[in-house]
Design a protein around this motif. Sequence first.
Motif, PDB file in Angstrom:
ATOM      1  N   ALA A  31      -4.106 -11.253   1.748  1.00 45.78           N
ATOM      2  CA  ALA A  31      -3.446 -10.004   2.192  1.00 45.78           C
ATOM      3  C   ALA A  31      -3.745  -9.958   3.685  1.00 45.78           C
ATOM      4  CB  ALA A  31      -4.038  -8.813   1.542  1.00 45.78           C
ATOM      5  N   ALA A  61      -2.694   0.259  -3.203  1.00 43.71           N
ATOM      6  CA  ALA A  61      -2.271  -0.910  -2.844  1.00 43.71           C
ATOM      7  C   ALA A  61      -1.932  -1.753  -4.295  1.00 43.71           C
ATOM      8  CB  ALA A  61      -3.199  -1.803  -1.917  1.00 43.71           C
ATOM      9  N   ALA A  89       0.788  -1.220   0.002  1.00 43.46           N
ATOM     10  CA  ALA A  89       0.067   0.075   0.078  1.00 43.46           C
ATOM     11  C   ALA A  89       0.878   1.300   0.116  1.00 43.46           C
ATOM     12  CB  ALA A  89      -0.816  -0.080   0.984  1.00 43.46           C
ATOM     13  N   SER A 119      -6.228  -6.567  -0.916  1.00 45.30           N
ATOM     14  CA  SER A 119      -5.966  -5.709   0.138  1.00 45.30           C
ATOM     15  C   SER A 119      -7.378  -4.872   0.706  1.00 45.30           C
ATOM     16  CB  SER A 119      -4.816  -4.687  -0.424  1.00 45.30           C
ATOM     17  OG  SER A 119      -3.674  -5.090  -0.424  1.00 45.30           O
ATOM     18  N   MET A 166      -2.842   4.586   1.793  1.00 48.16           N
ATOM     19  CA  MET A 166      -3.548   3.608   1.293  1.00 48.16           C
ATOM     20  C   MET A 166      -4.873   4.139   0.698  1.00 48.16           C
ATOM     21  SD  MET A 166      -4.162  -0.100   2.183  1.00 48.16           S
ATOM     22  CE  MET A 166      -4.593   0.018   3.885  1.00 48.16           C
ATOM     23  N   ALA A 210       0.824  -9.015   0.530  1.00 47.54           N
ATOM     24  CA  ALA A 210       0.042  -9.832  -0.245  1.00 47.54           C
ATOM     25  C   ALA A 210       0.302 -10.826  -0.842  1.00 47.54           C
ATOM     26  CB  ALA A 210      -0.695  -8.544  -1.413  1.00 47.54           C
ATOM     27  N   ALA A 270      -4.110  -7.606   6.703  1.00 44.25           N
ATOM     28  CA  ALA A 270      -4.188  -6.120   7.106  1.00 44.25           C
ATOM     29  C   ALA A 270      -4.168  -5.784   8.541  1.00 44.25           C
ATOM     30  CB  ALA A 270      -5.442  -5.626   6.489  1.00 44.25           C
ATOM     31  N   ILE A 306      -1.309  -2.614   5.045  1.00 40.51           N
ATOM     32  CA  ILE A 306      -1.014  -4.315   4.455  1.00 40.51           C
ATOM     33  C   ILE A 306       0.347  -4.650   4.720  1.00 40.51           C
ATOM     34  CG2 ILE A 306      -1.335  -5.697   2.577  1.00 40.51           C
ATOM     35  CD1 ILE A 306      -4.203  -4.488   3.613  1.00 40.51           C
TER      36      ILE A 306
END
Length: 393
Positions: free
Chosen positions: A359, A215, A181, A325, A190, A373, A361, A370
């Motif tokens: 992903a 992201a 991000a 994300s 982001m 990913a 978070a 994030i």
Amino acid sequence: MIKPQIKIPATYMRGGTSKGVFFKLEDLPAAAQVAGAARDAILMRVIGSPDPYGKQIDGMGAATSSTSKTVIIANSSRAGHDVDYLFGQVSIDKAFVDWSGNCGNLSAAIGPFAVANGYIDASRIPENGVVEVRIWQANIEKTIISYVPIIHGEVQELGDFELDGVTFPAAEIKLEFLNPADDGEEGGSMFPTGNVVDTLYVPEIGDLHVTMINAGIPTIFINAEAIGYHGAELQDDINNDEKALAMFESIRAHGAIKMGLIQTLDEAKTRQHTPKVAFVSPAKSYVSSSGKAIETENIDLLVRALSMGKLHHAMMGTAAVAIGSAAAIPGTLVNLAAGGGDREMVEFGHPSGTLKVGAKAIKENGNWVIEKAIMSRSARVLMEGWVKIPPPE
């Protein structure tokens, strides 16, 4: 006097559902080893752009956003990284190269290229196993880790991993996009406005609810039904409709302004690669472009995305990072289309089939972050040798 063509060492590679021409930085003509008009002109001539016919017959491109791509690889100047990876998205019919974002699909080919071309110390390469290649993505200044399979001391290209949007199976390459991000560079955080859902005014439509996220690649998500779609559209449903394409471009341009990526609508014309526009809807059954039946119970949601003004035949890798994300953050349109709640993995349906992306978070100081990913792709060398172009003037 007419001069002969010059030849430049190059490799033509598929990465994920894209393919492009790969160069070692040191193999390019001196004028193209630095950013600028000379580099752009050489890469455009290699690909066959600008082409008013939109076919790229006189170059290596294949007249789609997925195939009008160039990559420059160099030994990394960044500590803790093996190679620097610079991506150039070549416009098909206009004279420019867009350097504003990454290609997530071609990211899968960077690790294999690095191993095969001597960028990784031989002591790190097992006889059989996996080698970790740390990539510095120079366009967006982010780290990508590629896990490249090795067999008999060389890159394993063939295997049984199937990727919807690619006809033949190949070896699986796992990718990790670290901190994908935006962290305060172009466009801000982001979520550029600080909101997971915004209202975007587009003159041709009116107010639209959107999720705008930086992201993987800056992306604008909208609900399919808000623009008259059901979410299971294929390429011909969109790409043969000039009115629809104009609508999506207007959404993209107005969204880019709200994201802080451009200041005026005219700037969008020379920034075709970013942001992306994607529309989402809850999971439903449909038949993919290859005739494969996709069942509702096997996916979390549907996503269709546009790249360089056309609906993508599958899904851009960087957009998949944006999807994963956004899905991981409660309240985004992507998260809500997938059923809401907390999730670290989603499998979504796209025109060619399905794709799974993960992903993680977390919240730091009240802001979503994030950590990474994750997704799998494949890559293969299609041709290696030289490309030839007329000598630059």
